[in-house]
Design a protein around this motif. Structure first.
Motif, PDB file in Angstrom:
ATOM      1  N   MET A 116      -1.690   4.134   7.358  1.00  0.00           N
ATOM      2  CA  MET A 116      -2.955   4.195   6.640  1.00  0.00           C
ATOM      3  C   MET A 116      -4.124   4.134   7.613  1.00  0.00           C
ATOM      4  O   MET A 116      -3.982   3.711   8.763  1.00  0.00           O
TER       5      MET A 116
ATOM      6  N   ALA B 290       4.627   5.248   6.254  1.00  0.00           N
ATOM      7  CA  ALA B 290       3.284   5.785   6.051  1.00  0.00           C
ATOM      8  C   ALA B 290       2.275   4.955   6.837  1.00  0.00           C
ATOM      9  O   ALA B 290       2.312   3.720   6.797  1.00  0.00           O
TER      10      ALA B 290
ATOM     11  N   LEU C 213      -4.382   7.369   3.186  1.00  0.00           N
ATOM     12  CA  LEU C 213      -3.152   7.788   3.832  1.00  0.00           C
ATOM     13  C   LEU C 213      -3.466   8.741   4.975  1.00  0.00           C
ATOM     14  O   LEU C 213      -4.221   9.701   4.818  1.00  0.00           O
TER      15      LEU C 213
ATOM     16  N   ILE D   7       2.751   7.979  -3.495  1.00  0.00           N
ATOM     17  CA  ILE D   7       3.960   7.533  -2.802  1.00  0.00           C
ATOM     18  C   ILE D   7       4.823   6.778  -3.794  1.00  0.00           C
ATOM     19  O   ILE D   7       4.340   5.873  -4.482  1.00  0.00           O
TER      20      ILE D   7
ATOM     21  N   VAL E 282       6.588  11.451  -1.211  1.00  0.00           N
ATOM     22  CA  VAL E 282       5.141  11.613  -1.196  1.00  0.00           C
ATOM     23  C   VAL E 282       4.847  12.914  -1.922  1.00  0.00           C
ATOM     24  O   VAL E 282       5.454  13.954  -1.639  1.00  0.00           O
TER      25      VAL E 282
ATOM     26  N   VAL F 229       2.818  10.425   7.377  1.00  0.00           N
ATOM     27  CA  VAL F 229       4.093   9.922   6.874  1.00  0.00           C
ATOM     28  C   VAL F 229       5.198  10.494   7.752  1.00  0.00           C
ATOM     29  O   VAL F 229       5.231  11.706   8.014  1.00  0.00           O
TER      30      VAL F 229
ATOM     31  N   TYR G 180       4.421  -3.327   2.914  1.00  0.00           N
ATOM     32  CA  TYR G 180       3.126  -3.011   3.527  1.00  0.00           C
ATOM     33  C   TYR G 180       2.691  -4.127   4.460  1.00  0.00           C
ATOM     34  O   TYR G 180       2.623  -5.289   4.069  1.00  0.00           O
TER      35      TYR G 180
END
Length: 294
Positions: A189, A187, A198, A150, A173, A201, A158
């Motif tokens: 996770m 994204a 991952l 990414i 990505v 997305v 994040y």
């Protein structure tokens, strides 16, 4: 020195492990996987500083913090703390110095753990909210995962509690030589043993998918990292070998590079561009291009 090392232990544990290690839902904050007794090694060419007036600890000059197999590197590492140590929702600082509230890494920031790597020019971690932001500052942000990479021109934000990352500014990505790009990507996770992986997305704004043989554009994009399937929806255009196909939905297999235009409301449309035949006495384009060459 022991106080600074203790606080910078939190820096590597919270900031360095943030992208790569799972958050346990039953815990109020971030829990770092691994051996809690593992030693932490802090190195900085220009030494460690504690500034009481500014309530911060600093490691300057090619600073490195290592705990087990997790490493954080930057030109300078900062840890800011408060005196109100009564707040139990965040990790506590050393002795009576209070709660660590903000952690920063400046200049050539690199965070690594087995199979995972993140790079940017600046990183800021808010201990209270559990949010990490990586800044590209003209050089971009790159997060490398086992199968996918990414990237973003501006930022990757994040949230360690929801396990959601938002990439902004020419976000991409990449899997092998296949790329999905957009203005913004979100994204999601999934927690896994040894680190986060991952899952999906979602892309918005100038969404594009490029493979070695074709490219597609759409209003929205969705990528399932588990299956490797990427989907474009909205006003979709596929271009392949001069042939233009339009419709409402296209599906790409990012593992094999195979794509297809599928059903949806409205009609699919193809514009075919046939190759022009070569007339007698005329040279083809390739012949003209090679004329005069040995």
């Amino acid at each position: 020195m022991r106080i600074a090392a203790h606080v910078l232990f939190l820096l590597v544990a919270l900031l360095g492990g943030l992208v790569f290690l799972p958050v346990h839902a039953q815990d109020p904050g971030l829990v770092v996987a691994g051996d809690d007794d593992a030693p932490v090694v802090i190195e900085a060419e220009n030494g460690l500083e504690w500034t009481r007036e500014q309530r911060r600890f600093v490691a300057r000059g090619h600073a490195t913090a290592v705990r087990g197999d997790a490493t954080l590197r930057a030109d300078t590492l900062f840890a800011f703390y408060d005196d109100d140590s009564h707040n139990r929702a965040v990790p506590q600082g050393a002795g009576s110095f209070g709660s660590i509230r903000l952690l920063e890494a400046h200049g050539s920031v690199v965070m690594t753990a087995p199979g995972r790597r993140a790079r940017g020019e600046k990183a800021v971690y808010d201990v209270v909210t559990g949010a990490l932001t990586l800044f590209g500052q003209g050089k971009g942000v790159v997060v490398t995962l086992p199968q996918d990479t990414i990237t973003a021109r501006d930022t990757v934000h994040y949230d360690s509690r929801s396990l959601v990352a938002t990439a902004k500014g020419d976000a991409r990505v990449v899997r092998q030589d296949r790329i999905m790009s957009a203005d913004t990507m979100v994204a999601r996770m999934g927690a896994a043993r040894g680190g986060n992986t991952l899952k999906t997305v979602d892309a918005t704004g100038n969404v594009r998918i490029v493979t070695p043989h074709e490219q597609g554009t759409g209003d929205r994009g969705h990528y399932d990292a588990v299956t490797g399937i990427a989907t474009l929806t909205g006003t979709v255009t596929l271009v392949r070998d001069g042939t233009i196909l339009t419709g409402n939905k296209a599906v790409f297999d990012m593992n094999t590079g195979v794509s297809r235009l599928v059903g949806g409301p409205g009609r699919a449309r193809a514009v075919l561009v046939p190759e022009k035949p070569v007339q007698d006495g005329q040279k083809s384009g390739s012949d003209e291009a090679s004329k005069g060459q040995p």
